[in-house]
Design a protein around this motif. Structure first.
Motif, PDB file in Angstrom:
ATOM      1  N   ALA A 110       0.827  -1.211   0.000  1.00 52.40           N
ATOM      2  CA  ALA A 110       0.000   0.000   0.000  1.00 52.40           C
ATOM      3  C   ALA A 110       0.862   1.263   0.000  1.00 52.40           C
ATOM      4  O   ALA A 110       0.397   2.339  -0.380  1.00 52.40           O
ATOM      5  N   SER A 111       2.129   1.117   0.418  1.00 54.42           N
ATOM      6  CA  SER A 111       3.024   2.277   0.499  1.00 54.42           C
ATOM      7  C   SER A 111       3.757   2.550  -0.813  1.00 54.42           C
ATOM      8  O   SER A 111       4.518   3.519  -0.900  1.00 54.42           O
ATOM      9  N   GLN A 112       3.591   1.685  -1.821  1.00 56.36           N
ATOM     10  CA  GLN A 112       4.346   1.825  -3.075  1.00 56.36           C
ATOM     11  C   GLN A 112       3.552   2.722  -4.028  1.00 56.36           C
ATOM     12  O   GLN A 112       2.730   2.240  -4.819  1.00 56.36           O
ATOM     13  N   GLU A 113       3.806   4.019  -3.945  1.00 53.81           N
ATOM     14  CA  GLU A 113       2.991   5.008  -4.651  1.00 53.81           C
ATOM     15  C   GLU A 113       2.893   4.739  -6.149  1.00 53.81           C
ATOM     16  O   GLU A 113       3.920   4.660  -6.832  1.00 53.81           O
ATOM     17  N   GLY A 114       1.681   4.573  -6.634  1.00 56.22           N
ATOM     18  CA  GLY A 114       1.431   4.448  -8.078  1.00 56.22           C
ATOM     19  C   GLY A 114       1.702   3.063  -8.642  1.00 56.22           C
ATOM     20  O   GLY A 114       1.503   2.838  -9.834  1.00 56.22           O
ATOM     21  N   ARG A 115       2.149   2.124  -7.833  1.00 53.64           N
ATOM     22  CA  ARG A 115       2.429   0.781  -8.381  1.00 53.64           C
ATOM     23  C   ARG A 115       1.359  -0.206  -7.885  1.00 53.64           C
ATOM     24  O   ARG A 115       0.916  -0.121  -6.742  1.00 53.64           O
ATOM     25  N   SER A 116       1.018  -1.152  -8.776  1.00 53.49           N
ATOM     26  CA  SER A 116      -0.037  -2.128  -8.446  1.00 53.49           C
ATOM     27  C   SER A 116       0.550  -3.523  -8.317  1.00 53.49           C
ATOM     28  O   SER A 116       1.449  -3.899  -9.085  1.00 53.49           O
ATOM     29  N   TYR A 117       0.025  -4.275  -7.374  1.00 56.16           N
ATOM     30  CA  TYR A 117       0.490  -5.640  -7.117  1.00 56.16           C
ATOM     31  C   TYR A 117      -0.728  -6.538  -6.906  1.00 56.16           C
ATOM     32  O   TYR A 117      -1.655  -6.163  -6.190  1.00 56.16           O
ATOM     33  N   THR A 118      -0.664  -7.734  -7.508  1.00 59.37           N
ATOM     34  CA  THR A 118      -1.739  -8.701  -7.324  1.00 59.37           C
ATOM     35  C   THR A 118      -1.214  -9.862  -6.474  1.00 59.37           C
ATOM     36  O   THR A 118      -0.104 -10.348  -6.714  1.00 59.37           O
ATOM     37  N   LEU A 119      -1.979 -10.269  -5.489  1.00 55.79           N
ATOM     38  CA  LEU A 119      -1.619 -11.418  -4.649  1.00 55.79           C
ATOM     39  C   LEU A 119      -2.610 -12.551  -4.919  1.00 55.79           C
ATOM     40  O   LEU A 119      -3.818 -12.332  -5.012  1.00 55.79           O
ATOM     41  N   ASP A 120      -2.053 -13.760  -5.039  1.00 52.25           N
ATOM     42  CA  ASP A 120      -2.890 -14.945  -5.241  1.00 52.25           C
ATOM     43  C   ASP A 120      -2.217 -16.108  -4.520  1.00 52.25           C
ATOM     44  O   ASP A 120      -1.050 -16.007  -4.122  1.00 52.25           O
ATOM     45  N   GLY A 121      -2.948 -17.205  -4.345  1.00 52.94           N
ATOM     46  CA  GLY A 121      -2.359 -18.348  -3.647  1.00 52.94           C
ATOM     47  C   GLY A 121      -3.095 -19.624  -3.991  1.00 52.94           C
ATOM     48  O   GLY A 121      -3.761 -19.699  -5.038  1.00 52.94           O
ATOM     49  N   ASP A 122      -3.005 -20.620  -3.105  1.00 48.50           N
ATOM     50  CA  ASP A 122      -3.591 -21.926  -3.403  1.00 48.50           C
ATOM     51  C   ASP A 122      -5.111 -21.916  -3.169  1.00 48.50           C
ATOM     52  O   ASP A 122      -5.692 -20.873  -2.835  1.00 48.50           O
ATOM     53  N   ALA A 123      -5.733 -23.088  -3.316  1.00 46.86           N
ATOM     54  CA  ALA A 123      -7.193 -23.162  -3.225  1.00 46.86           C
ATOM     55  C   ALA A 123      -7.690 -22.726  -1.847  1.00 46.86           C
ATOM     56  O   ALA A 123      -8.733 -22.069  -1.726  1.00 46.86           O
ATOM     57  N   SER A 124      -6.923 -23.054  -0.783  1.00 50.81           N
ATOM     58  CA  SER A 124      -7.355 -22.670   0.566  1.00 50.81           C
ATOM     59  C   SER A 124      -7.261 -21.152   0.747  1.00 50.81           C
ATOM     60  O   SER A 124      -8.158 -20.509   1.307  1.00 50.81           O
ATOM     61  N   ILE A 125      -6.179 -20.559   0.241  1.00 49.77           N
ATOM     62  CA  ILE A 125      -6.011 -19.101   0.344  1.00 49.77           C
ATOM     63  C   ILE A 125      -7.150 -18.376  -0.368  1.00 49.77           C
ATOM     64  O   ILE A 125      -7.638 -17.341   0.097  1.00 49.77           O
ATOM     65  N   ARG A 126      -7.615 -18.932  -1.484  1.00 48.93           N
ATOM     66  CA  ARG A 126      -8.672 -18.258  -2.247  1.00 48.93           C
ATOM     67  C   ARG A 126     -10.002 -18.235  -1.498  1.00 48.93           C
ATOM     68  O   ARG A 126     -10.937 -17.554  -1.910  1.00 48.93           O
ATOM     69  N   LYS A 127     -10.077 -18.989  -0.396  1.00 47.24           N
ATOM     70  CA  LYS A 127     -11.316 -18.962   0.407  1.00 47.24           C
ATOM     71  C   LYS A 127     -11.153 -18.084   1.644  1.00 47.24           C
ATOM     72  O   LYS A 127     -12.030 -18.035   2.499  1.00 47.24           O
ATOM     73  N   ARG A 128      -9.989 -17.433   1.798  1.00 46.32           N
ATOM     74  CA  ARG A 128      -9.759 -16.686   3.050  1.00 46.32           C
ATOM     75  C   ARG A 128      -9.967 -15.189   2.834  1.00 46.32           C
ATOM     76  O   ARG A 128      -9.420 -14.601   1.902  1.00 46.32           O
ATOM     77  N   PRO A 129     -10.760 -14.555   3.702  1.00 46.77           N
ATOM     78  CA  PRO A 129     -11.135 -13.162   3.461  1.00 46.77           C
ATOM     79  C   PRO A 129      -9.969 -12.171   3.568  1.00 46.77           C
ATOM     80  O   PRO A 129      -9.129 -12.293   4.456  1.00 46.77           O
ATOM     81  N   VAL A 130      -9.934 -11.215   2.649  1.00 45.29           N
ATOM     82  CA  VAL A 130      -8.928 -10.143   2.727  1.00 45.29           C
ATOM     83  C   VAL A 130      -9.569  -8.777   2.927  1.00 45.29           C
ATOM     84  O   VAL A 130      -8.884  -7.775   3.053  1.00 45.29           O
ATOM     85  N   ASP A 131     -10.921  -8.752   2.993  1.00 50.11           N
ATOM     86  CA  ASP A 131     -11.567  -7.461   3.222  1.00 50.11           C
ATOM     87  C   ASP A 131     -11.135  -6.870   4.561  1.00 50.11           C
ATOM     88  O   ASP A 131     -11.090  -5.653   4.737  1.00 50.11           O
TER      89      ASP A 131
END
Ligand code: S3P
Length: 440
Positions: A110-131
């Motif tokens: 969030a501190s990297q001004e103007g740069r975008s990053y996507t995070l992804d992981g395994d099937a279990s991670i895809r069920k875990r909330p990041v909100d």
């Protein structure tokens, strides 16, 4: 104990456990050490880094973001990029199965001004909330787009951040740490209000790195920093991994074990306190809670002397939950052997771990003969003085795999664990270490 085909391992009832065991390095502290190394500008030496799947994901992620990671036989050296200069990355950063990486790293991104990053992981991670991290980071000025507003893969676009005051809606060390990381570059102070204490490794490490960080009651305030000044971080043994051997030592008749070099940080030893309350013999020097306004500068360690003994049921109250969160499946197992009822309340967070640990612990232990009922926010176990045994499936959850193994050693008929390889997420040598205690 005989290794079955593939990832299926049988744990036969153990005669007794004897000898000493050194738990693997702390997973939470290793994740943070790698991330802080990547956020520092001077080289950071990490001793006793956890070599396991989760923490390898973190070192790899820091490498992807521009840190140089050198692995030596006894230590790892991380040469970071500083707080605001992470590299641009093509494609998603793979967090694997690591919830801690997925929830803490956004604080840096969030501190990297103007740069975008996507995070992804395994099937279990895809069920875990990041909100839970997206909400405060958006308030600080970052943009975050998550799948169905809530899940990975998700994209963070960094910005010039502003400090906020954020009251954690759930007691989560991961969310607390994420907001504190973001606060390192924010304009103005950032305060996290923590209704119930949770593990405080981030606070200790940031204070040791020279950051201005204060705790007043339930409020932790950080002000922005130009750089982190870290030299060497030595990671203690993981109390959450040690807990499996401790439970086995208490449950298997005639056992006597020495657990060496386990972390004794007060925010991580809730399980030992619960076990002692149940009558379990576990002796060692545990840290006392810090006084108001104090952030201990070190991570204490202790040896624990564990002996078999009978147990009585107990009630684990909501305020104890964050201090023993990853060990609560073991509390359920202890409850099977204890006299009377063992109740865990206020632990709905267990439903958002590597698996729904309320549903799977209850189903898994019931399949082994336990009298256990799920509740909305925990479980109720009626002790029957033992456990029959049978087969349990890990569902890819490391702590369920190791729970099944300990259940097998303490059971009357033994337990077959399907998916034992999941233990490699936090404790790759678990089966060998436990086996060594049987052979003595
Ligand atoms: C962790 C915090 C806990 C814990 C997890 C590791 C950490 O999660 O369950 O295994 O390293 O901060 P929450 O903070 O989400 O409860």
């Amino acid at each position: 104990m005989t290794a079955g085909k593939g990832t299926t391992v049988r744990f036969d009832p153990a005669g007794r456990l004897k000898g000493s065991i050194v738990p693997p390095a702390d997973k939470s502290i290793s994740h943070r050490a790698a991330m802080l190394g990547g956020m520092a500008t001077e080289p950071v030496v990490i001793r006793n880094y956890l070599e396991a799947a989760d923490t390898t994901s973190t070192l790899d992620a820091m490498g992807t973001l521009g840190a140089i990671v050198q692995r030596g036989p006894d230590e790892i050296v991380v040469r970071g990029t500083g707080l605001r200069e992470s590299s641009e990355v093509d494609g998603p950063i793979d967090v694997g199965n690591a919830g801690t990486l997925m929830r803490l790293l956004p604080g840096l991104l969030a501190s990297q001004e103007g740069r975008s990053y996507t995070l992804d992981g395994d099937a279990s991670i895809r069920k875990r909330p990041v909100d839970r991290v997206a909400i405060p980071l958006r308030e600080m000025g970052a943009s975050i787009e998550a799948t169905d507003e809530r899940y990975p893969p998700f994209t963070i676009t960094g910005a010039r951040l502003r400090g906020i005051e954020y009251t954690l809606p759930v007691a989560s060390a991961q969310v607390k740490s994420c907001v504190l990381f973001a606060g390192l570059t924010a304009d103005g102070p950032t305060t996290v209000v923590e209704p119930v204490p949770s593990r405080d490794h981030t606070e200790r490490m940031l204070a040791a790195a020279g950051v201005s960080l204060h705790r007043e009651g339930d409020r932790i305030t950080v002000t922005n920093a130009d750089e982190l000044v870290l030299d060497t971080i030595t990671v203690p043994g993981d109390p959450s991994s040690a807990a499996f051997a401790i439970a086995a030592g208490v449950l298997v008749p005639k056992s006597r074990l020495l657990v060496k070099g386990s972390g004794a940080n007060w925010t991580r030893t809730g399980f030992v306190r619960i076990l002692q309350r149940m009558g379990g013999v576990v002796l060692g020097e545990l840290e006392d809670p810090a006084g108001d306004g104090q952030i201990p500068g070190v991570e204490p360690i202790t040896d624990l002397d564990v002996a078999h003994g009978s147990l009585v049921g107990t009630v684990v109250e909501p305020h104890e939950v964050p201090l023993a969160i990853d060990e609560l499946p073991l509390v359920a197992l202890l409850g099977c052997f204890a006299e009377g009822e063992t109740v865990v309340r206020g632990a709905e967070e267990l439903r958002f771990k590597e698996s729904d640990r309320i549903a799977l612990v209850v189903d898994g232990l019931r399949g082994l003969g336990a009298e256990i009922e799920a509740t909305e926010d925990g479980f109720v176990v009626t002790g029957t003085g033992g456990l029959r045994g049978g087969t349990i499936e890990s569902h890819g959850d490391h702590r369920l795999a190791m729970l099944g193994a300990v259940a097998g050693l303490a059971s009357r008929e033994g337990v077959t664990v399907v998916g034992m390889d999941a233990a490699a997420v936090s404790y790759p040598t678990f089966t060998e270490d436990i086996t060594a205690l049987l052979r003595r």
